[in-house]
Design a protein around this motif. Structure first.
Motif, PDB file in Angstrom:
ATOM      1  N   UNK A  10       1.249  -0.962   0.097  1.00  0.00           N
ATOM      2  CA  UNK A  10      -0.366   0.383   0.206  1.00  0.00           C
ATOM      3  C   UNK A  10       0.585   1.064  -0.079  1.00  0.00           C
ATOM      4  N   UNK A  11       1.594   1.275   0.892  1.00  0.00           N
ATOM      5  CA  UNK A  11       2.875   2.168   0.794  1.00  0.00           C
ATOM      6  C   UNK A  11       4.598   1.434   0.833  1.00  0.00           C
ATOM      7  N   UNK A  12       5.194   2.786   0.110  1.00  0.00           N
ATOM      8  CA  UNK A  12       6.942   2.610   0.788  1.00  0.00           C
ATOM      9  C   UNK A  12       7.712   4.146   0.824  1.00  0.00           C
ATOM     10  N   UNK A  13       8.447   3.125   1.047  1.00  0.00           N
ATOM     11  CA  UNK A  13       9.256   4.157   1.899  1.00  0.00           C
ATOM     12  C   UNK A  13      10.896   3.947   2.233  1.00  0.00           C
ATOM     13  N   UNK A  14      11.966   4.797   1.920  1.00  0.00           N
ATOM     14  CA  UNK A  14      13.122   4.377   2.553  1.00  0.00           C
ATOM     15  C   UNK A  14      12.862   2.844   2.242  1.00  0.00           C
ATOM     16  N   UNK A  15      12.784   1.972   1.478  1.00  0.00           N
ATOM     17  CA  UNK A  15      13.226   0.674   1.632  1.00  0.00           C
ATOM     18  C   UNK A  15      12.700  -0.490   2.244  1.00  0.00           C
ATOM     19  N   UNK A  86       5.454  -6.835  12.119  1.00  0.00           N
ATOM     20  CA  UNK A  86       3.996  -5.991  11.594  1.00  0.00           C
ATOM     21  C   UNK A  86       3.476  -4.737  12.821  1.00  0.00           C
ATOM     22  N   UNK A  87       2.840  -3.826  12.446  1.00  0.00           N
ATOM     23  CA  UNK A  87       2.378  -3.231  12.751  1.00  0.00           C
ATOM     24  C   UNK A  87       0.506  -2.935  12.831  1.00  0.00           C
ATOM     25  N   UNK A  88       0.189  -2.042  13.829  1.00  0.00           N
ATOM     26  CA  UNK A  88      -0.961  -2.167  13.788  1.00  0.00           C
ATOM     27  C   UNK A  88      -1.783  -0.303  14.697  1.00  0.00           C
ATOM     28  N   UNK A  89      -3.195  -0.564  13.762  1.00  0.00           N
ATOM     29  CA  UNK A  89      -3.895   0.961  15.456  1.00  0.00           C
ATOM     30  C   UNK A  89      -4.670  -0.100  15.021  1.00  0.00           C
ATOM     31  N   UNK A  90      -5.278  -0.065  16.802  1.00  0.00           N
ATOM     32  CA  UNK A  90      -6.265  -0.411  17.215  1.00  0.00           C
ATOM     33  C   UNK A  90      -6.679   0.911  17.318  1.00  0.00           C
ATOM     34  N   UNK A  91      -8.873   0.904  16.808  1.00  0.00           N
ATOM     35  CA  UNK A  91      -9.218   2.071  16.934  1.00  0.00           C
ATOM     36  C   UNK A  91      -9.943   2.236  17.783  1.00  0.00           C
ATOM     37  N   UNK A 122       2.517   4.182   9.176  1.00  0.00           N
ATOM     38  CA  UNK A 122       1.438   4.625   9.583  1.00  0.00           C
ATOM     39  C   UNK A 122       0.960   5.392   9.597  1.00  0.00           C
ATOM     40  N   UNK A 123       1.658   6.670  10.123  1.00  0.00           N
ATOM     41  CA  UNK A 123       0.965   7.580  10.844  1.00  0.00           C
ATOM     42  C   UNK A 123       0.653   8.892   9.604  1.00  0.00           C
ATOM     43  N   UNK A 124       1.310   9.025   8.146  1.00  0.00           N
ATOM     44  CA  UNK A 124       0.424   8.914   7.064  1.00  0.00           C
ATOM     45  C   UNK A 124      -1.118   8.481   7.144  1.00  0.00           C
ATOM     46  N   UNK A 125      -1.189   7.278   7.297  1.00  0.00           N
ATOM     47  CA  UNK A 125      -2.504   6.445   6.963  1.00  0.00           C
ATOM     48  C   UNK A 125      -2.837   6.669   8.347  1.00  0.00           C
ATOM     49  N   UNK A 126      -2.513   6.742   9.241  1.00  0.00           N
ATOM     50  CA  UNK A 126      -3.797   6.929  10.035  1.00  0.00           C
ATOM     51  C   UNK A 126      -4.070   8.065   9.232  1.00  0.00           C
ATOM     52  N   UNK A 188       4.377  12.758   2.848  1.00  0.00           N
ATOM     53  CA  UNK A 188       3.157  12.352   2.528  1.00  0.00           C
ATOM     54  C   UNK A 188       2.294  11.894   1.494  1.00  0.00           C
ATOM     55  N   UNK A 189       3.083  10.153   1.659  1.00  0.00           N
ATOM     56  CA  UNK A 189       3.043   9.567   0.869  1.00  0.00           C
ATOM     57  C   UNK A 189       1.523   8.745   0.190  1.00  0.00           C
ATOM     58  N   UNK A 190       0.618   9.110   1.443  1.00  0.00           N
ATOM     59  CA  UNK A 190      -0.967   8.876   0.909  1.00  0.00           C
ATOM     60  C   UNK A 190      -1.230   9.893  -0.331  1.00  0.00           C
ATOM     61  N   UNK A 191      -0.940  11.435   0.251  1.00  0.00           N
ATOM     62  CA  UNK A 191      -1.631  12.335  -0.586  1.00  0.00           C
ATOM     63  C   UNK A 191      -1.012  11.749  -1.730  1.00  0.00           C
ATOM     64  N   UNK A 192       0.066  11.669  -2.011  1.00  0.00           N
ATOM     65  CA  UNK A 192       0.956  12.022  -3.661  1.00  0.00           C
ATOM     66  C   UNK A 192       0.031  10.515  -4.084  1.00  0.00           C
ATOM     67  N   UNK A 193       0.217   9.162  -3.447  1.00  0.00           N
ATOM     68  CA  UNK A 193      -0.596   8.419  -4.353  1.00  0.00           C
ATOM     69  C   UNK A 193      -1.727   8.348  -4.861  1.00  0.00           C
TER      70      UNK A 193
END
Length: 205
Positions: A10-15, A86-91, A122-126, A188-193
């Motif tokens: 979904x997103x990539x950054x710095x490898x 693995x990483x997660x957001x519990x909303x 993940x913060x960008x996504x959040x 701002x990877x989400x915005x660029x995508x």
């Protein structure tokens, strides 16, 4: 699909990349989460069986309304993308906040900036997909390396809870950190995508 198959990202950054959880990686997640560094970091006192982890993954894959979970990948030259953690957001939907969790499961990926890059994404996504008002976490105060990485990714220390955690069997303080969209300064990877894919769009307004 196996560990070396090209994943959906979904997103990539710095490898580093973020993609969805994968049922075929259940044994990899289980191995990571039963490693001593991860168990100590989360103060888990007993290992989890593969049967339990499989049932847990089935639940995570089925319940996406209040959680967003990602597989973390690292790109290696000549080897493609390999799962690294693995990483997660519990909303909490009522308040549009979420608790953040992360672990880097592959020992070779620790200390390479993999966790920092993943946390930034993940913060960008959040903030720009999930529309969250605040993302928060707690970390053992003795884990200064993790605290520095979180700060680099955009979190701030907002307090300390005394003797509410455990480190190597002993009571330990926990540092409370949070991040809010107004202070997000990462890419701002989400915005660029999104804008890059919009029909007729030729750049940021």
């Amino acid at each position: 699909m196996n560990e070396n198959t090209t994943p959906d990202l979904w997103l990539t950054h710095d490898g580093v990349g973020l993609g969805p959880l994968r049922a075929d990686l259940v044994e990899t997640y289980w191995r990571w989460e039963n490693s001593l560094p991860v168990m100590a970091g989360y103060a888990r006192q007993t290992p989890e069986s593969l049967v339990e982890r499989t049932a847990g993954l089935d639940h995570q894959l089925a319940d996406t309304a209040t959680q967003t979970r990602f597989t973390i990948y690292r790109r290696d030259d000549g080897q493609g993308w390999r799962p690294a953690g693995m990483t997660s957001l519990l909303i909490d939907d009522r308040y549009r906040t979420a608790e953040f969790f992360i672990y880097i499961g592959e020992p070779s990926e620790r200390g390479r900036g993999t966790g920092t890059a993943a946390t930034t994404m993940v913060l960008d996504w959040a903030f720009h997909i999930s529309a969250l008002r605040c993302v928060h976490l707690s970390v053992i105060a003795l884990n200064t390396g993790a605290i520095r990485a979180y700060e680099k990714a955009g979190f701030r220390v907002v307090g300390t809870r005394r003797r509410t955690g455990s480190w190597l069997g002993q009571p330990a303080d926990e540092v409370i950190m949070d991040a809010v969209p107004e202070e997000y300064a990462g890419p701002r990877l989400v915005e660029a995508a999104v804008l890059g894919a919009a029909p007729g769009h030729s750049g940021t307004p």
